[in-house]
Write an enzyme that holds these catalytic residues in place. Structure first.
Site, PDB file in Angstrom:
ATOM      1  N   CYS A   6     -44.637  11.383 -49.254  1.00  0.00           N
ATOM      2  CA  CYS A   6     -45.964  11.696 -49.216  1.00  0.00           C
ATOM      3  C   CYS A   6     -46.859  11.375 -50.563  1.00  0.00           C
ATOM      4  O   CYS A   6     -47.848  10.800 -50.661  1.00  0.00           O
ATOM      5  CB  CYS A   6     -46.390  12.890 -48.678  1.00  0.00           C
ATOM      6  SG  CYS A   6     -45.965  12.816 -46.732  1.00  0.00           S
ATOM      7  N   ASP A  29     -37.036   0.287 -53.566  1.00  0.00           N
ATOM      8  CA  ASP A  29     -36.232   1.275 -53.612  1.00  0.00           C
ATOM      9  C   ASP A  29     -36.023   1.440 -55.141  1.00  0.00           C
ATOM     10  O   ASP A  29     -35.696   0.307 -55.918  1.00  0.00           O
ATOM     11  CB  ASP A  29     -35.007   1.196 -52.965  1.00  0.00           C
ATOM     12  CG  ASP A  29     -33.949   2.385 -53.039  1.00  0.00           C
ATOM     13  OD1 ASP A  29     -33.952   2.971 -51.831  1.00  0.00           O
ATOM     14  OD2 ASP A  29     -33.376   2.767 -54.067  1.00  0.00           O
ATOM     15  N   GLY A  92     -26.426  10.790 -44.196  1.00  0.00           N
ATOM     16  CA  GLY A  92     -26.721  10.349 -45.644  1.00  0.00           C
ATOM     17  C   GLY A  92     -28.190  10.510 -46.028  1.00  0.00           C
ATOM     18  O   GLY A  92     -28.752  10.038 -46.756  1.00  0.00           O
ATOM     19  N   HIS A  97     -38.211  12.520 -45.183  1.00  0.00           N
ATOM     20  CA  HIS A  97     -39.746  11.561 -44.672  1.00  0.00           C
ATOM     21  C   HIS A  97     -38.985  10.445 -44.071  1.00  0.00           C
ATOM     22  O   HIS A  97     -38.643   9.553 -44.774  1.00  0.00           O
ATOM     23  CB  HIS A  97     -40.710  11.473 -45.663  1.00  0.00           C
ATOM     24  CG  HIS A  97     -41.824  10.804 -45.309  1.00  0.00           C
ATOM     25  ND1 HIS A  97     -43.111  11.034 -45.644  1.00  0.00           N
ATOM     26  CD2 HIS A  97     -42.009   9.669 -44.568  1.00  0.00           C
ATOM     27  CE1 HIS A  97     -44.114  10.410 -45.028  1.00  0.00           C
ATOM     28  NE2 HIS A  97     -43.559   9.354 -44.321  1.00  0.00           N
ATOM     29  N   HIS A  99     -37.622   7.058 -43.084  1.00  0.00           N
ATOM     30  CA  HIS A  99     -37.761   5.890 -43.722  1.00  0.00           C
ATOM     31  C   HIS A  99     -36.624   4.933 -43.147  1.00  0.00           C
ATOM     32  O   HIS A  99     -35.652   5.096 -42.965  1.00  0.00           O
ATOM     33  CB  HIS A  99     -37.938   5.979 -45.137  1.00  0.00           C
ATOM     34  CG  HIS A  99     -36.600   6.576 -45.633  1.00  0.00           C
ATOM     35  ND1 HIS A  99     -36.552   7.944 -45.624  1.00  0.00           N
ATOM     36  CD2 HIS A  99     -35.340   6.288 -46.266  1.00  0.00           C
ATOM     37  CE1 HIS A  99     -35.265   8.423 -46.054  1.00  0.00           C
ATOM     38  NE2 HIS A  99     -34.664   7.252 -46.526  1.00  0.00           N
ATOM     39  N   HIS A 101     -34.613   1.526 -44.630  1.00  0.00           N
ATOM     40  CA  HIS A 101     -34.155   0.474 -45.722  1.00  0.00           C
ATOM     41  C   HIS A 101     -34.219  -0.717 -45.178  1.00  0.00           C
ATOM     42  O   HIS A 101     -33.503  -0.975 -44.014  1.00  0.00           O
ATOM     43  CB  HIS A 101     -33.010   0.987 -46.141  1.00  0.00           C
ATOM     44  CG  HIS A 101     -32.825   2.313 -46.758  1.00  0.00           C
ATOM     45  ND1 HIS A 101     -32.557   2.643 -47.908  1.00  0.00           N
ATOM     46  CD2 HIS A 101     -32.878   3.634 -45.909  1.00  0.00           C
ATOM     47  CE1 HIS A 101     -32.438   3.825 -48.421  1.00  0.00           C
ATOM     48  NE2 HIS A 101     -32.510   4.356 -46.987  1.00  0.00           N
TER      49      HIS A 101
HETATM   50  P1  5GP Z   1     -32.001   7.918 -47.994  1.00  0.00           P
HETATM   51  O1  5GP Z   1     -30.533   8.490 -48.340  1.00  0.00           O
HETATM   52  O2  5GP Z   1     -32.756   9.523 -47.814  1.00  0.00           O
HETATM   53  O3  5GP Z   1     -32.083   7.117 -46.663  1.00  0.00           O
HETATM   54  O4  5GP Z   1     -32.564   7.085 -49.138  1.00  0.00           O
HETATM   55  C1  5GP Z   1     -33.343   7.518 -50.008  1.00  0.00           C
HETATM   56  C2  5GP Z   1     -33.751   6.343 -50.638  1.00  0.00           C
HETATM   57  O5  5GP Z   1     -34.863   6.635 -51.746  1.00  0.00           O
HETATM   58  C3  5GP Z   1     -32.627   6.134 -51.805  1.00  0.00           C
HETATM   59  O6  5GP Z   1     -32.370   4.809 -51.625  1.00  0.00           O
HETATM   60  C4  5GP Z   1     -33.402   6.215 -53.172  1.00  0.00           C
HETATM   61  O7  5GP Z   1     -32.600   5.080 -53.972  1.00  0.00           O
HETATM   62  C5  5GP Z   1     -34.805   6.009 -52.803  1.00  0.00           C
HETATM   63  N1  5GP Z   1     -35.597   6.932 -53.847  1.00  0.00           N
HETATM   64  C6  5GP Z   1     -35.236   8.129 -53.956  1.00  0.00           C
HETATM   65  N2  5GP Z   1     -36.336   8.543 -54.908  1.00  0.00           N
HETATM   66  C7  5GP Z   1     -37.024   7.458 -55.198  1.00  0.00           C
HETATM   67  C8  5GP Z   1     -38.331   7.270 -56.070  1.00  0.00           C
HETATM   68  O8  5GP Z   1     -38.551   8.413 -56.590  1.00  0.00           O
HETATM   69  N3  5GP Z   1     -38.916   6.132 -55.970  1.00  0.00           N
HETATM   70  C9  5GP Z   1     -38.368   5.079 -55.075  1.00  0.00           C
HETATM   71  N4  5GP Z   1     -38.995   4.003 -55.321  1.00  0.00           N
HETATM   72  N5  5GP Z   1     -37.174   5.253 -54.458  1.00  0.00           N
HETATM   73  C10 5GP Z   1     -36.647   6.368 -54.354  1.00  0.00           C
HETATM   74 ZN    ZN Z   2     -43.703  13.100 -46.110  1.00  0.00          ZN
END
Ligand code: 5GP
Ligand code: ZN
Length: 115
Positions: A6, A29, A92, A97, A99, A101
């Site tokens: 957010c 990312d 994982g 929030h 999302h 990939h």
């Molecule tokens: P999850 O495991 O929750 O699906 O993936 C979270 C993703 O968010 C990871 O691939 C991580 O590299 C990315 N990420 C975490 N913090 C940040 C950030 O501050 N900025 C960006 N651009 N990506 C982030």
């Molecule tokens: Zn959020």
């Protein structure tokens, strides 16, 4: 504090924007796992797939239609790419929030999961 994604949407936390429309924001990312690694989020905060209902199901259609645009922008639409949702702790998920990939830029994205 609050939700990192957010904060990315509202600009409090910087990001490299890839795509934006009225409902969706997409950005690079910070720790890319492939030549193309874009995160796509809805501007409505929902944590996981478990929070989706018939009333807010447009969240996913908005996201997937944005994925299509992003894939074209990144030049991976014809070759193909992988779309991943890490949902919940065992999935994982680190950022709570919902999302997607979008990963690509290789001829073969490899095995779907580590066995
Ligand atoms: P999850 O495991 O929750 O699906 O993936 C979270 C993703 O968010 C990871 O691939 C991580 O590299 C990315 N990420 C975490 N913090 C940040 C950030 O501050 N900025 C960006 N651009 N990506 C982030
Ligand atoms: Zn959020």
């Amino acid at each position: 504090m609050g939700c990192l994604f957010c904060n990315i949407i509202n600009g409090t936390t910087p990001s490299t924007k890839v795509y934006e429309n009225d409902s969706v924001y997409a950005f690079e990312d910070i720790n890319p796992q492939a030549p193309v690694h874009v995160l796509v989020i809805h501007k409505s905060h929902v944590e996981t797939i478990e929070d989706l209902t018939a009333d807010n199901s447009s969240i996913m259609s908005d996201i997937i239609l944005a994925v299509k645009e992003i894939a074209r922008t990144k030049g991976v639409d014809r070759k193909g790419y992988r779309v991943i949702i890490n949902n919940g702790p065992a999935g994982g998920q680190i950022i709570w929030h919902l999302h997607v990939h979008v990963m690509g830029g290789r001829d073969d994205m490899g095995p779907m999961v580590v066995r």
